[in-house]
Design a protein around this motif. Sequence first.
Motif, PDB file in Angstrom:
ATOM      1  N   LYS A   1       0.822  -1.207   0.000  1.00 57.28           N
ATOM      2  CA  LYS A   1       0.000   0.000   0.000  1.00 57.28           C
ATOM      3  C   LYS A   1       0.859   1.261   0.000  1.00 57.28           C
ATOM      4  CE  LYS A   1      -4.222  -1.482   2.242  1.00 57.28           C
ATOM      5  NZ  LYS A   1      -5.133  -1.224   3.350  1.00 57.28           N
ATOM      6  N   GLY A   2       2.061   1.169   0.516  1.00 59.64           N
ATOM      7  CA  GLY A   2       2.932   2.339   0.561  1.00 59.64           C
ATOM      8  C   GLY A   2       2.673   3.200   1.777  1.00 59.64           C
ATOM      9  N   ILE A   3       3.368   4.334   1.825  1.00 61.95           N
ATOM     10  CA  ILE A   3       3.262   5.247   2.953  1.00 61.95           C
ATOM     11  C   ILE A   3       2.131   6.232   2.709  1.00 61.95           C
ATOM     12  CG2 ILE A   3       4.467   7.049   4.236  1.00 61.95           C
ATOM     13  CD1 ILE A   3       7.045   5.603   3.542  1.00 61.95           C
ATOM     14  N   LEU A   4       1.280   6.433   3.702  1.00 64.03           N
ATOM     15  CA  LEU A   4       0.175   7.376   3.590  1.00 64.03           C
ATOM     16  C   LEU A   4       0.676   8.769   3.949  1.00 64.03           C
ATOM     17  CD1 LEU A   4      -2.861   7.896   3.196  1.00 64.03           C
ATOM     18  CD2 LEU A   4      -3.106   7.587   5.632  1.00 64.03           C
ATOM     19  N   LEU A   5       0.661   9.672   2.970  1.00 64.31           N
ATOM     20  CA  LEU A   5       1.091  11.048   3.182  1.00 64.31           C
ATOM     21  C   LEU A   5       0.263  11.937   2.274  1.00 64.31           C
ATOM     22  CD1 LEU A   5       3.289  12.499   4.849  1.00 64.31           C
ATOM     23  CD2 LEU A   5       4.718  12.437   2.848  1.00 64.31           C
ATOM     24  N   GLN A   6      -0.440  12.903   2.835  1.00 65.37           N
ATOM     25  CA  GLN A   6      -1.295  13.788   2.050  1.00 65.37           C
ATOM     26  C   GLN A   6      -0.468  14.585   1.039  1.00 65.37           C
ATOM     27  OE1 GLN A   6      -4.644  14.167   2.189  1.00 65.37           O
ATOM     28  NE2 GLN A   6      -4.821  12.532   3.690  1.00 65.37           N
ATOM     29  N   LYS A   7      -1.062  14.874  -0.129  1.00 66.01           N
ATOM     30  CA  LYS A   7      -0.342  15.596  -1.179  1.00 66.01           C
ATOM     31  C   LYS A   7       0.040  17.006  -0.750  1.00 66.01           C
ATOM     32  CE  LYS A   7      -2.292  13.112  -5.065  1.00 66.01           C
ATOM     33  NZ  LYS A   7      -3.099  13.191  -6.289  1.00 66.01           N
ATOM     34  N   ASN A   8      -0.865  17.710  -0.066  1.00 67.06           N
ATOM     35  CA  ASN A   8      -0.551  19.080   0.351  1.00 67.06           C
ATOM     36  C   ASN A   8       0.535  19.093   1.425  1.00 67.06           C
ATOM     37  OD1 ASN A   8      -2.071  18.050   2.400  1.00 67.06           O
ATOM     38  ND2 ASN A   8      -3.530  19.726   2.483  1.00 67.06           N
ATOM     39  N   LEU A   9       0.608  18.048   2.239  1.00 62.61           N
ATOM     40  CA  LEU A   9       1.671  17.941   3.234  1.00 62.61           C
ATOM     41  C   LEU A   9       3.010  17.680   2.546  1.00 62.61           C
ATOM     42  CD1 LEU A   9       2.513  17.824   6.192  1.00 62.61           C
ATOM     43  CD2 LEU A   9       1.924  15.415   6.185  1.00 62.61           C
ATOM     44  N   LEU A  10       2.994  16.868   1.505  1.00 60.55           N
ATOM     45  CA  LEU A  10       4.208  16.574   0.749  1.00 60.55           C
ATOM     46  C   LEU A  10       4.717  17.829   0.049  1.00 60.55           C
ATOM     47  CD1 LEU A  10       6.129  14.316  -0.092  1.00 60.55           C
ATOM     48  CD2 LEU A  10       4.656  13.895  -2.040  1.00 60.55           C
ATOM     49  N   ASN A  11       3.800  18.637  -0.490  1.00 62.70           N
ATOM     50  CA  ASN A  11       4.197  19.896  -1.131  1.00 62.70           C
ATOM     51  C   ASN A  11       4.763  20.880  -0.118  1.00 62.70           C
ATOM     52  OD1 ASN A  11       3.341  18.951  -3.608  1.00 62.70           O
ATOM     53  ND2 ASN A  11       1.302  19.841  -3.420  1.00 62.70           N
ATOM     54  N   SER A  12       4.223  20.886   1.095  1.00 60.09           N
ATOM     55  CA  SER A  12       4.719  21.780   2.135  1.00 60.09           C
ATOM     56  C   SER A  12       6.116  21.386   2.597  1.00 60.09           C
ATOM     57  CB  SER A  12       3.775  21.763   3.338  1.00 60.09           C
ATOM     58  OG  SER A  12       2.506  22.226   2.970  1.00 60.09           O
ATOM     59  N   LEU A  13       6.424  20.087   2.570  1.00 60.40           N
ATOM     60  CA  LEU A  13       7.752  19.624   2.962  1.00 60.40           C
ATOM     61  C   LEU A  13       8.819  20.089   1.986  1.00 60.40           C
ATOM     62  CD1 LEU A  13       7.059  15.987   4.144  1.00 60.40           C
ATOM     63  CD2 LEU A  13       7.844  17.889   5.526  1.00 60.40           C
ATOM     64  N   LYS A  14       8.439  20.256   0.718  1.00 60.29           N
ATOM     65  CA  LYS A  14       9.401  20.692  -0.302  1.00 60.29           C
ATOM     66  C   LYS A  14       9.776  22.158  -0.136  1.00 60.29           C
ATOM     67  CE  LYS A  14       7.936  17.288  -3.669  1.00 60.29           C
ATOM     68  NZ  LYS A  14       7.278  17.056  -4.960  1.00 60.29           N
ATOM     69  N   LYS A  15       8.871  22.968   0.433  1.00 59.24           N
ATOM     70  CA  LYS A  15       9.155  24.379   0.667  1.00 59.24           C
ATOM     71  C   LYS A  15      10.030  24.519   1.898  1.00 59.24           C
ATOM     72  CE  LYS A  15       4.706  25.787  -1.212  1.00 59.24           C
ATOM     73  NZ  LYS A  15       3.434  26.434  -0.914  1.00 59.24           N
ATOM     74  N   LYS A  16      11.163  25.168   1.777  1.00 60.67           N
ATOM     75  CA  LYS A  16      12.095  25.282   2.896  1.00 60.67           C
ATOM     76  C   LYS A  16      11.887  26.545   3.721  1.00 60.67           C
ATOM     77  CE  LYS A  16      15.603  22.529   0.653  1.00 60.67           C
ATOM     78  NZ  LYS A  16      16.966  22.439   0.182  1.00 60.67           N
ATOM     79  N   SER A  17      11.051  27.468   3.235  1.00 60.61           N
ATOM     80  CA  SER A  17      10.889  28.747   3.923  1.00 60.61           C
ATOM     81  C   SER A  17       9.854  28.692   5.052  1.00 60.61           C
ATOM     82  CB  SER A  17      10.490  29.822   2.915  1.00 60.61           C
ATOM     83  OG  SER A  17       9.230  29.508   2.349  1.00 60.61           O
ATOM     84  N   LEU A  18       9.098  27.605   5.149  1.00 55.28           N
ATOM     85  CA  LEU A  18       8.059  27.525   6.174  1.00 55.28           C
ATOM     86  C   LEU A  18       8.661  27.285   7.553  1.00 55.28           C
ATOM     87  CD1 LEU A  18       5.403  25.336   4.346  1.00 55.28           C
ATOM     88  CD2 LEU A  18       5.339  27.782   4.716  1.00 55.28           C
ATOM     89  N   VAL A  19       8.160  28.038   8.540  1.00 55.20           N
ATOM     90  CA  VAL A  19       8.622  27.865   9.917  1.00 55.20           C
ATOM     91  C   VAL A  19       7.952  26.635  10.526  1.00 55.20           C
ATOM     92  CG1 VAL A  19       8.692  28.910  12.200  1.00 55.20           C
ATOM     93  CG2 VAL A  19       9.022  30.320  10.174  1.00 55.20           C
ATOM     94  N   SER A  20       6.637  26.543  10.406  1.00 56.50           N
ATOM     95  CA  SER A  20       5.904  25.375  10.884  1.00 56.50           C
ATOM     96  C   SER A  20       4.845  25.008   9.847  1.00 56.50           C
ATOM     97  CB  SER A  20       5.258  25.637  12.244  1.00 56.50           C
ATOM     98  OG  SER A  20       4.309  26.665  12.118  1.00 56.50           O
ATOM     99  N   ILE A  21       4.567  23.725   9.764  1.00 59.94           N
ATOM    100  CA  ILE A  21       3.629  23.209   8.773  1.00 59.94           C
ATOM    101  C   ILE A  21       2.383  22.735   9.505  1.00 59.94           C
ATOM    102  CG2 ILE A  21       3.290  21.471   6.987  1.00 59.94           C
ATOM    103  CD1 ILE A  21       6.382  21.414   6.731  1.00 59.94           C
ATOM    104  N   LYS A  22       1.215  23.205   9.067  1.00 54.28           N
ATOM    105  CA  LYS A  22      -0.044  22.789   9.683  1.00 54.28           C
ATOM    106  C   LYS A  22      -0.501  21.476   9.065  1.00 54.28           C
ATOM    107  CE  LYS A  22      -1.753  27.150  11.307  1.00 54.28           C
ATOM    108  NZ  LYS A  22      -2.913  28.021  11.458  1.00 54.28           N
ATOM    109  N   VAL A  23      -0.854  20.534   9.940  1.00 56.76           N
ATOM    110  CA  VAL A  23      -1.271  19.204   9.512  1.00 56.76           C
ATOM    111  C   VAL A  23      -2.683  18.958  10.007  1.00 56.76           C
ATOM    112  CG1 VAL A  23      -0.790  16.742   9.675  1.00 56.76           C
ATOM    113  CG2 VAL A  23       1.093  18.359   9.627  1.00 56.76           C
TER     114      VAL A  23
END
Length: 85
Positions: free
Chosen positions: A9-31
């Motif tokens: 099945k693979g790892i469950l990770l939301q698409k918007n969370l994955l896109n937020s991980l790619k951005k390095k300028s974010l201080v904190s990511i809302k989940v």
Amino acid sequence: MAFKRVKWKGILLQKNLLNSLKKKSLVSIKVYSRNSIITPKCIGKTFEVYNGFKFNKIVVNENMIGFKFGEFSPTRTKAVFKKSK
């Protein structure tokens, strides 16, 4: 690493969370998805996990890999009763 899902099945990770991980300028990511699994890409980042009422801040370390975000953000509060005199 012991993942709780079946390997095919693979790892469950939301698409918007994955896109937020790619951005390095974010201080904190809302989940909002508490059932997303913490991956090695999340190490050292700060997340705010929603528990239905408020956001709880979590700093991910190596020991949290394979767990879900919801496990570190409790949804219920402890009941406090008044003492009768």
